[in-house]
Design an enzyme around this catalytic site. Structure first.
Site, PDB file in Angstrom:
ATOM      1  CB  THR A 143      -5.141   2.372  -4.099  1.00  0.00           C
ATOM      2  OG1 THR A 143      -4.856   3.468  -3.931  1.00  0.00           O
ATOM      3  CG2 THR A 143      -4.079   1.491  -4.468  1.00  0.00           C
TER       4      THR A 143
ATOM      5  CG  ASP B  98      -3.978   7.242  -3.496  1.00  0.00           C
ATOM      6  OD1 ASP B  98      -4.716   8.199  -3.933  1.00  0.00           O
ATOM      7  OD2 ASP B  98      -4.080   6.885  -2.154  1.00  0.00           O
TER       8      ASP B  98
END
Ligand code: ADP
Length: 320
Positions: free
Chosen positions: A125, A127
């Site tokens: 990811t 993030d």
């Protein structure tokens, strides 16, 4: 363990392919049979599954996205969907499942592990929002993509003597904004972890203008409660300097992975297979310091992310 499966799930990230390559080639070298599952949990329910070999992952190391495709599966959120997925796992004789994805994909994996499947999570990811690992695969590439945009925007902001608010990804975790802001020399960084101090943001711009500064860059994560346009309007009104917004959006999710992300993906992929070979407890692979580690999957999901306060303080000092 002799037969394993692999899928990518949730939002894609650069380096997922490098992780798939590492898992497939390590599994083959360990004499395992490996199945690739297309479209995440949705493909698992559908039985969109085929055997992979060393050639299946040729020429993908440098490519963003994921050759296995990814999806969000509503059906898998329900018990009935997960039962179907379990049927497929049994049908293909899959003894361990590698899940490459973010927080949601891990939660799905945990549900499967409660049904008796051994799940190995690899953090894919952009993030960087998983508490148990210092870094996730794709984060470094996303930060570098933002950094390159910041450099371009800085040139034109300087020519026009304006302030630019750049909105980057990060709904709950402001790491992309923090890292790109610090390394890109942003005047202020706004993160979901901190309340917006609009006075401080404007003060810095006004002080900069008075010192002859030609432009200001403000980096704001999408999860900050104040809207990007609203922020720009307030800045323009209070400082008198023309203020534009740039929303970077999905450009941050693509691109060729950096060396750092490829390294992380390769090491984590290798480790995931080594653990599957050794035992049958579900785990999450991570990096702490410079060491690849594994935590119990359920424990990993409980670990809270520590926000880098020091980095934010450094921004404040350096962006004078
Ligand atoms: P990410 O992995 O990038 O955080 P999502 O949050 O969209 O992405 O999760 C990906 C998929 O994982 C979802 O579409 C769903 O199929 C599955 N999933 C997410 N949360 C759960 C949950 N609590 N229980 C079962 N499956 C889940």
């Amino acid at each position: 363990m002799k037969t394993i499966g692999i899928l990518t799930s949730g939002g894609d990230s650069p380096g997922m392919n490098a992780a798939v390559r590492a898992v497939v080639r390590t599994a083959v070298s360990e004499g395992m049979k490996i199945y690739g599952i297309q479209h995440g949990y949705e493909g698992l329910i559908e039985g969109n599954i085929s055997e992979m070999n060393v050639s299946s992952v040729s020429d993908i190391l440098h490519r963003g996205g994921t050759i296995l495709k990814t999806a969000r599966s509503e059906r898998f959120m329900k018990e009935e969907g997960r039962r179907k997925a379990l049927d497929m796992i049994e049908t293909f004789g899959i003894e361990g499942l590698v899940v490459i994805g973010g927080d949601g994909s891990y939660r799905g994996g945990l549900e499967l592990s409660k049904m008796g499947v051994t799940v190995m999570g690899i953090p894919g990811t952009i993030d960087n929002d998983l508490g148990y690992t210092d870094y996730t695969i794709g984060f470094d590439t996303a930060v570098n993509t933002v950094l390159s945009a910041v450099s371009n925007i800085r040139d034109t902001s300087s020519s026009h003597q304006r302030t630019t608010v750049i909105e980057v990804m990060g709904r709950h975790c402001g790491d992309i904004a923090l890292y790109a802001g610090l390394t890109g020399g942003a005047e202020s960084i706004l993160l979901p972890e901190k309340p917006v101090d609009i006075n401080a943001v404007c003060r810095k711009i006004v002080q900069g203008i008075n010192r002859g500064k030609l432009h200001s860059i403000i980096i704001k994560a999408e999860g900050v409660e104040m809207g990007t346009q609203e922020l720009a309007d307030i800045i323009q009104q209070r400082t008198g300097q023309e203020t534009k917004i740039v929303v970077l959006g999905y450009v941050q999710r693509g691109g060729s992975p950096t060396a750092r992300d490829r390294m992380l993906a390769s090491k984590m992929g290798d480790k995931a297979v080594q653990f599957l070979k050794l035992d049958s407890t579900s785990k999450a692979i991570g990096i702490t310091g410079n060491e690849i580690v594994a935590h119990d999957l359920a424990d990993a999901l409980e670990m809270k992310r520590e926000f880098d306060e020091t980095a934010l303080k450094i921004v404040d000092v350096l962006s004078i």
